[in-house]
Write a protein that holds these residues in place. Structure first.
Motif, mmCIF file in Angstrom:
data_model
loop_
_atom_site.group_PDB
_atom_site.id
_atom_site.type_symbol
_atom_site.label_atom_id
_atom_site.label_comp_id
_atom_site.label_asym_id
_atom_site.label_seq_id
_atom_site.Cartn_x
_atom_site.Cartn_y
_atom_site.Cartn_z
ATOM 1 N N LEU A 155 0.824 -1.104 0.144
ATOM 2 C CA LEU A 155 0.165 0.164 0.003
ATOM 3 C C LEU A 155 0.832 1.453 -0.088
ATOM 4 C CD1 LEU A 155 -2.891 -0.911 2.299
ATOM 5 C CD2 LEU A 155 -3.022 -0.657 0.180
ATOM 6 N N GLY A 156 2.110 1.067 0.537
ATOM 7 C CA GLY A 156 2.928 2.449 0.497
ATOM 8 C C GLY A 156 3.566 2.828 -0.763
ATOM 9 N N GLY A 157 3.349 2.147 -1.823
ATOM 10 C CA GLY A 157 3.804 2.348 -3.025
ATOM 11 C C GLY A 157 3.148 3.399 -4.007
ATOM 12 N N ALA A 179 1.770 1.031 -9.533
ATOM 13 C CA ALA A 179 1.857 -0.480 -9.517
ATOM 14 C C ALA A 179 3.325 -1.062 -9.394
ATOM 15 C CB ALA A 179 1.186 -1.006 -10.781
ATOM 16 N N ASP A 180 4.260 -0.552 -10.262
ATOM 17 C CA ASP A 180 5.584 -1.244 -10.158
ATOM 18 C C ASP A 180 6.126 -1.120 -8.594
ATOM 19 O OD1 ASP A 180 5.454 -1.853 -12.766
ATOM 20 O OD2 ASP A 180 6.331 0.065 -13.280
ATOM 21 N N GLU A 181 6.042 0.104 -7.825
ATOM 22 C CA GLU A 181 6.617 0.173 -6.722
ATOM 23 C C GLU A 181 5.892 -0.620 -5.542
ATOM 24 O OE1 GLU A 181 8.132 3.582 -3.497
ATOM 25 O OE2 GLU A 181 6.445 4.049 -5.292
ATOM 26 N N GLN A 182 4.659 -0.640 -6.004
ATOM 27 C CA GLN A 182 3.783 -1.640 -4.983
ATOM 28 C C GLN A 182 4.224 -3.110 -5.081
ATOM 29 O OE1 GLN A 182 -0.076 -0.580 -6.430
ATOM 30 N NE2 GLN A 182 -0.406 0.965 -4.827
ATOM 31 N N ALA A 237 2.839 -13.163 -6.759
ATOM 32 C CA ALA A 237 1.929 -12.775 -8.154
ATOM 33 C C ALA A 237 1.238 -11.333 -7.515
ATOM 34 C CB ALA A 237 0.895 -13.780 -8.559
ATOM 35 N N PHE A 238 1.169 -10.416 -8.335
ATOM 36 C CA PHE A 238 0.709 -9.105 -7.826
ATOM 37 C C PHE A 238 -0.381 -8.540 -8.865
ATOM 38 C CE2 PHE A 238 0.844 -4.462 -7.691
ATOM 39 C CZ PHE A 238 0.388 -4.065 -6.244
ATOM 40 N N ALA A 267 -8.385 -2.347 -5.610
ATOM 41 C CA ALA A 267 -7.752 -3.137 -4.900
ATOM 42 C C ALA A 267 -6.376 -3.715 -5.340
ATOM 43 C CB ALA A 267 -8.905 -4.483 -4.864
ATOM 44 N N LEU A 268 -5.553 -3.914 -4.313
ATOM 45 C CA LEU A 268 -4.318 -4.509 -4.489
ATOM 46 C C LEU A 268 -4.522 -6.050 -4.251
ATOM 47 C CD1 LEU A 268 -2.090 -2.387 -2.652
ATOM 48 C CD2 LEU A 268 -2.285 -2.344 -5.016
ATOM 49 N N THR A 269 -4.047 -6.931 -5.026
ATOM 50 C CA THR A 269 -4.116 -8.401 -4.734
ATOM 51 C C THR A 269 -2.730 -8.808 -4.774
ATOM 52 O OG1 THR A 269 -6.295 -8.490 -6.059
ATOM 53 C CG2 THR A 269 -5.300 -10.669 -5.384
ATOM 54 N N VAL A 270 -2.438 -9.567 -3.819
ATOM 55 C CA VAL A 270 -1.024 -10.350 -3.595
ATOM 56 C C VAL A 270 -1.343 -11.752 -3.421
ATOM 57 C CG1 VAL A 270 1.072 -10.406 -2.478
ATOM 58 C CG2 VAL A 270 0.026 -8.145 -2.880
#
Length: 146
Positions: free
Chosen positions: A66-68, A71-74, A100-101, A107-110
């Protein structure tokens, strides 16, 4: 009266003498089942521990992402978290972990996948039915669209 008493005590001695090895035979019959049951508890308990560790790693890496700013930084933050914290303290080997990101505006999915086939707990299973050797857990953090 004394003859009757001595007769009954000698009969009980004979009965007891015939059962001296019964406990050993019963244990020999029950022990293999008990050992397999205990081994199953250890193997499946260890698998649940690994599964929980992978889920925890996925959740925490999603929070770290979440701090990114983009998308690349996340993605970099999530993968870095998994590599730094997915070690022996969780019972995992970072080399066997893949991340996998996915990111969208809501949303962010990891997803973290761990290949547990070479783990000592899985090798302990022997002839038991084995739990899945690939553990994959996913965490989603909503970022908008409430």
């Amino acid at each position: 009266m004394t003859t009757e008493l001595s007769k009954s005590s000698s009969q009980s001695d004979v009965r007891r003498g015939g059962r001296t090895g019964a406990a050993a035979v019963e244990f020999a019959l029950v022990a293999p089942l008990l050992i397999v049951l205990l081994l199953g508890v250890v193997v499946y308990g260890g698998w649940f521990w690994l599964s929980h560790s992978v889920q925890s790693l996925a959740s925490e890496s999603a929070r770290a992402a979440l701090g990114g700013l983009d998308a690349d930084e996340q993605r970099s933050l999530a993968e870095g978290f998994v590599q730094r914290h997915g070690g022996p303290e969780l019972g995992l080997d970072p080399a066997l972990t893949t991340v996998a990101f996915a990111s969208d505006p809501d949303a962010l999915t990891v997803s973290v996948t761990y290949e547990a086939s070479g783990h000592p707990l899985m090798l302990l299973a022997g002839p038991l039915p084995r739990p899945p050797s690939r553990i994959r857990r996913t965490a989603v953090v909503r970022t908008g669209g409430y």
